[in-house]
Design an enzyme around this catalytic site. Sequence first.
Site, PDB file in Angstrom:
ATOM      1  N   GLY A   1       0.842  -1.206   0.000  1.00 29.41           N
ATOM      2  CA  GLY A   1       0.000   0.000   0.000  1.00 29.41           C
ATOM      3  C   GLY A   1       0.870   1.246   0.000  1.00 29.41           C
ATOM      4  O   GLY A   1       1.891   1.291   0.684  1.00 29.41           O
TER       5      GLY A   1
ATOM      6  N   ARG B   1       0.974  -5.123  -5.151  1.00 29.87           N
ATOM      7  CA  ARG B   1       1.182  -6.309  -4.302  1.00 29.87           C
ATOM      8  C   ARG B   1       1.325  -7.471  -5.272  1.00 29.87           C
ATOM      9  O   ARG B   1       0.388  -7.770  -6.003  1.00 29.87           O
ATOM     10  CB  ARG B   1      -0.025  -6.510  -3.377  1.00 29.87           C
TER      11      ARG B   1
ATOM     12  N   ASP C   1       5.462  -4.886   5.989  1.00 33.97           N
ATOM     13  CA  ASP C   1       6.011  -6.206   6.353  1.00 33.97           C
ATOM     14  C   ASP C   1       5.965  -7.212   5.204  1.00 33.97           C
ATOM     15  O   ASP C   1       6.866  -8.037   5.078  1.00 33.97           O
ATOM     16  CB  ASP C   1       5.401  -6.751   7.644  1.00 33.97           C
TER      17      ASP C   1
ATOM     18  N   THR D   1       4.144   2.823   5.706  1.00 40.44           N
ATOM     19  CA  THR D   1       2.738   2.418   5.788  1.00 40.44           C
ATOM     20  C   THR D   1       2.017   3.424   6.667  1.00 40.44           C
ATOM     21  O   THR D   1       2.593   3.878   7.670  1.00 40.44           O
ATOM     22  CB  THR D   1       2.543   0.998   6.365  1.00 40.44           C
TER      23      THR D   1
ATOM     24  N   ASP E   1      -0.306   2.694   8.536  1.00 40.26           N
ATOM     25  CA  ASP E   1      -0.816   1.989   9.718  1.00 40.26           C
ATOM     26  C   ASP E   1       0.103   2.063  10.941  1.00 40.26           C
ATOM     27  O   ASP E   1      -0.329   1.791  12.058  1.00 40.26           O
ATOM     28  CB  ASP E   1      -1.073   0.514   9.382  1.00 40.26           C
TER      29      ASP E   1
ATOM     30  N   ASP F   1       2.248   0.062  12.013  1.00 41.20           N
ATOM     31  CA  ASP F   1       2.258  -1.165  12.809  1.00 41.20           C
ATOM     32  C   ASP F   1       3.522  -2.003  12.618  1.00 41.20           C
ATOM     33  O   ASP F   1       3.485  -3.222  12.752  1.00 41.20           O
ATOM     34  CB  ASP F   1       1.004  -2.007  12.485  1.00 41.20           C
TER      35      ASP F   1
ATOM     36  N   ARG G   1      -6.155  -2.042   9.341  1.00 41.60           N
ATOM     37  CA  ARG G   1      -6.687  -3.398   9.189  1.00 41.60           C
ATOM     38  C   ARG G   1      -6.371  -4.252  10.403  1.00 41.60           C
ATOM     39  O   ARG G   1      -7.210  -4.986  10.886  1.00 41.60           O
ATOM     40  CB  ARG G   1      -6.059  -3.999   7.920  1.00 41.60           C
TER      41      ARG G   1
HETATM   42  O1  F6P Z   1      -1.882   0.774   3.868  1.00 34.56           O
HETATM   43  C1  F6P Z   1      -2.452  -0.015   4.873  1.00 34.56           C
HETATM   44  C2  F6P Z   1      -3.925  -0.046   4.682  1.00 34.56           C
HETATM   45  O2  F6P Z   1      -4.253   1.285   4.611  1.00 34.56           O
HETATM   46  C3  F6P Z   1      -4.815  -0.727   5.681  1.00 34.56           C
HETATM   47  O3  F6P Z   1      -5.109   0.010   6.836  1.00 34.56           O
HETATM   48  C4  F6P Z   1      -6.019  -1.056   4.853  1.00 34.56           C
HETATM   49  O4  F6P Z   1      -6.796  -2.080   5.346  1.00 34.56           O
HETATM   50  C5  F6P Z   1      -5.402  -1.436   3.571  1.00 34.56           C
HETATM   51  O5  F6P Z   1      -4.224  -0.669   3.458  1.00 34.56           O
HETATM   52  C6  F6P Z   1      -6.262  -1.308   2.370  1.00 34.56           C
HETATM   53  O6  F6P Z   1      -5.468  -1.356   1.225  1.00 34.56           O
HETATM   54  P1  F6P Z   1      -5.956  -1.742  -0.230  1.00 34.56           P
HETATM   55  O7  F6P Z   1      -7.243  -1.070  -0.483  1.00 34.56           O
HETATM   56  O8  F6P Z   1      -4.861  -1.242  -1.105  1.00 34.56           O
HETATM   57  O9  F6P Z   1      -6.069  -3.226  -0.245  1.00 34.56           O
END
Ligand code: F6P
Length: 326
Positions: free
Chosen positions: A14, A75, A106, A129, A131, A133, A175
Amino acid sequence: MIKNKRIGVFTSGGDSPGMNAAIRAVVRTAIFNNLEVIGIKRGFEGMIDNDMIEMNSQSVSNIIQRGGTILKTARSKKFITEEGMNMAAENLKKQNIEGLVALGGDGTFRGCFEFRMRHNISSIGVPCTIDNDLFGTDFTIGYDTAINTAMEAIDKIRDTADSHNRLFFIEVMGRDAGFIALRSGIGGGAEAILVPETKTDIPHLISILEKGWNRNKSSCIVVVAEGDESGGAYDIAKQVKEHFDYYDTRVSILGHMQRGGNPTCMDRVLASRLGVAAVEALIAGRENEMVGVIHRDIEFTPFEKATKHNLDINLNLLRIQEILAT
Ligand code: F6P
């Protein structure tokens, strides 16, 4: 140790605001140290497809302030396969790339770790990220921008909630982690914050909201991390709504707006520091590590450790929020 003087940089997973500032730092530090630098497009996908460009100082002009990533991101499912990884390694070897700077989270670092095990390609990871985390750094690139974006949205929703005497459930990203919810919720003066790290107690939440109503609060805001185990904001709102016929209830999902926008100064400086440190680490012969900032200092954490552990949220912040919401 870098011998042929050529490194690659890529963004993966992401995106997060500040990735461009980190790319700029990597490219300029490489050039400063007489290294050539290749930009790999769309993360591991670009390695497999040989989608790479030579970068110079000008290729990163005027990007420090821009959200997203000029190298694009993805990804990659193909990279997890042996065939995909072999193709990526072959293409890097053809390009004489000896070391990589990987900007991501990660999943990206797990990929780099596997790559080193199978193909002897060194990399240093830079934590990107929203997040926050990742174990091995106090802050990840993009987090500060995301919490400010979420907080500004909460402020705006507060204006309208207050005018209509409404109860709002605002869902923020995260998430697996509650970092964004925790900080943006405290900054936005939320009445309650629900995070995946703690069990959500609906009767307790109802009692907090009741107290607010009894004190004539004209609005209530509950910030919910998307990964909360009791469901998303819609589910929680449904469970709580029937107890509050006096409040008009609404739900707002902030979504991907939290991933975009101009990075804050904090994120630009963090990205600059970590980008410089990553290239200097590769030059010094380090590999298989993530660079982070812990208590203001640059620290390195092996990929294996960074990807196995989770950074814990500061539970004391939840306690502070409860005190301040009364
Ligand atoms: O970048 C992390 C994050 O923002 C999470 O909090 C979220 O669930 C996820 O990415 C969603 O990403 P995508 O829509 O690209 O799958």
